[in-house]
Design an enzyme around this catalytic site. Structure first.
Site, mmCIF file in Angstrom:
data_model
loop_
_atom_site.group_PDB
_atom_site.id
_atom_site.type_symbol
_atom_site.label_atom_id
_atom_site.label_comp_id
_atom_site.label_asym_id
_atom_site.label_seq_id
_atom_site.Cartn_x
_atom_site.Cartn_y
_atom_site.Cartn_z
ATOM 1 N N ARG A 94 1.018 -1.241 -0.011
ATOM 2 C CA ARG A 94 -0.018 -0.168 0.022
ATOM 3 C C ARG A 94 0.993 1.362 0.074
ATOM 4 N NH1 ARG A 94 1.811 3.394 3.636
ATOM 5 N NH2 ARG A 94 1.483 2.667 6.086
ATOM 6 N N GLU A 170 -6.702 8.272 7.257
ATOM 7 C CA GLU A 170 -5.718 8.939 7.721
ATOM 8 C C GLU A 170 -5.054 9.922 6.641
ATOM 9 O OE1 GLU A 170 -2.440 8.118 10.703
ATOM 10 O OE2 GLU A 170 -1.659 7.409 8.730
ATOM 11 N N ARG A 174 -5.352 5.798 0.455
ATOM 12 C CA ARG A 174 -4.528 4.594 0.652
ATOM 13 C C ARG A 174 -4.787 3.681 -0.583
ATOM 14 N NH1 ARG A 174 -2.341 4.019 6.169
ATOM 15 N NH2 ARG A 174 -1.928 6.081 6.833
ATOM 16 N N CYS A 222 0.814 11.360 8.725
ATOM 17 C CA CYS A 222 1.997 11.019 9.777
ATOM 18 C C CYS A 222 3.510 10.953 9.138
ATOM 19 C CB CYS A 222 1.866 9.508 10.303
ATOM 20 S SG CYS A 222 2.840 8.887 11.510
ATOM 21 N N THR A 224 6.030 9.342 9.658
ATOM 22 C CA THR A 224 6.732 7.935 9.538
ATOM 23 C C THR A 224 6.470 7.657 8.271
ATOM 24 O OG1 THR A 224 4.708 6.867 10.406
ATOM 25 C CG2 THR A 224 6.324 7.532 12.016
ATOM 26 N N ARG A 231 4.070 0.822 2.358
ATOM 27 C CA ARG A 231 4.275 -0.209 3.345
ATOM 28 C C ARG A 231 3.927 -1.795 2.782
ATOM 29 N NH1 ARG A 231 1.269 -3.269 7.073
ATOM 30 N NH2 ARG A 231 2.417 -4.022 8.856
ATOM 31 N N ARG A 259 4.358 -6.961 13.334
ATOM 32 C CA ARG A 259 2.976 -6.708 13.875
ATOM 33 C C ARG A 259 2.344 -7.918 13.911
ATOM 34 N NH1 ARG A 259 0.850 -1.173 10.647
ATOM 35 N NH2 ARG A 259 2.980 0.114 10.803
ATOM 36 N N GLU A 264 -1.265 -2.482 13.803
ATOM 37 C CA GLU A 264 -0.087 -2.309 14.340
ATOM 38 C C GLU A 264 -0.162 -2.577 15.838
ATOM 39 O OE1 GLU A 264 2.560 1.785 14.995
ATOM 40 O OE2 GLU A 264 0.416 1.900 13.886
#
Length: 306
Positions: A94, A170, A174, A222, A224, A231, A259, A264
């Site tokens: 993703r 988020e 995505r 975010c 990160t 990911r 994970r 997560e």
């Protein structure tokens, strides 16, 4: 020094969304277990508050300096695949994307949803199915990202459910490619074609593209997720020769995150873990996917020798 910098920013806000320093750090203050503790409300955050988030970013990604971002969305550049004997149940890639010029206000979310509904109809394999998705991520709730939930949110997906687009979860987008088994190259190829098609459709219908920074790559809510925003993960059955602590230590050496199967903060069930690239920033998408492939193969070879 950090406190002084924050107080010096107290009266500033982003022009697009009106994000203040209080909004930026709220998730970390309300949920101290947050790994990074800051969120961006729009792309201007990365200019206005760079001196606050950049040290966190370097520490998280293990970088002394942040290089210019380079993308590589070309499956032909992969040098190997996951060994057929490795106990991989499913593979998923993703990326997150945000639309340049749009923030996260209620009105902007609704406009983004409408734009994407139009753009996705243009795809060669249209993903016209739609479902509302409820989420309860405590970090996003604390950051205010879940305001007006579930209005303007949901998932578009194809009939085979191998290609999905989450809208306004988020980030604005995505984009997800997934399927059973270990054919990571096929999953990545579908992802790359989908990203390209969506970007072209957005340019055609709305004269906008993905928010991008020459250093930070694709801009995300975010930090990160900066850089590739990618990911790549597999659900894999881990042999009992690895206990949980040993697996996590080994994966960290291999550049992998560990994970549970359901996200997560979930636990592994029946020895099945979700393993993915830890780093997003400072390397290309192909490099990070190759890290996952090589890591899974190393774990499998290690377990068979024990």
């Amino acid at each position: 020094m950090a406190v002084a910098m924050i107080f010096g920013m107290w009266d500033k806000k982003t022009s697009l969304t009106g994000f203040t320093i209080s909004d930026v750090v709220r998730s970390g203050l309300e949920v101290p277990s947050s790994s990074i503790g800051v969120y961006a409300g729009d792309e201007e955050f990365y200019r206005l508050y760079s001196h606050i988030f950049e040290p966190l970013l370097k520490e998280y990604h293990g970088l002394d300096e942040i290089p210019a971002h380079v993308s590589s969305l070309d499956p032909r550049r992969l040098t190997s695949v996951i060994q057929s004997e490795a106990p991989v149940l499913s593979t998923r890639c993703r990326v997150m994307r945000n639309l340049a010029g749009y923030g996260i206000s209620r009105e902007e979310r609704l406009e983004v949803e409408s734009l994407l509904a139009t753009a996705l109809e243009d795809l060669k394999d249209p993903i016209s199915n739609w479902s509302s998705k409820q989420e309860n991520d405590k970090y996003q709730v604390a950051a205010g990202i879940h305001r007006d939930w579930p209005e303007g949110r949901g998932i578009f997906y194809n009939d085979a459910k191998t290609f999905l687009v989450w809208v306004n979860e988020e980030d604005h987008l995505r984009i997800i490619s997934m399927q059973k088994g270990a054919d990571v190259k096929a999953v990545f190829d579908r992802l790359c074609r989908g990203i390209d098609a969506i970007n072209k459709a957005l340019l055609r219908h709305a004269q906008t593209g993905f928010a991008f920074h020459k250093q930070y790559g694709y801009l995300s809510s975010c930090p990160t997720n900066l850089g590739t925003g990618m990911r790549a993960s597999v659900h894999v059955g881990v042999p009992p020769v690895f206990n949980d602590v040993g697996l996590r230590n080994k994966c960290r050496q291999l550049g992998l995150d560990v994970r549970g199967q359901h996200g997560e903060t979930s636990e592994a069930e029946g020895g099945v873990y979700d393993l993915s690239n830890r780093q997003r920033l400072g390397r290309t998408e192909v490099d990070l996917l190759q890290t996952v492939i090589d890591g899974i193969n190393t774990l499998h070879n290690t377990s068979t020798r024990k």
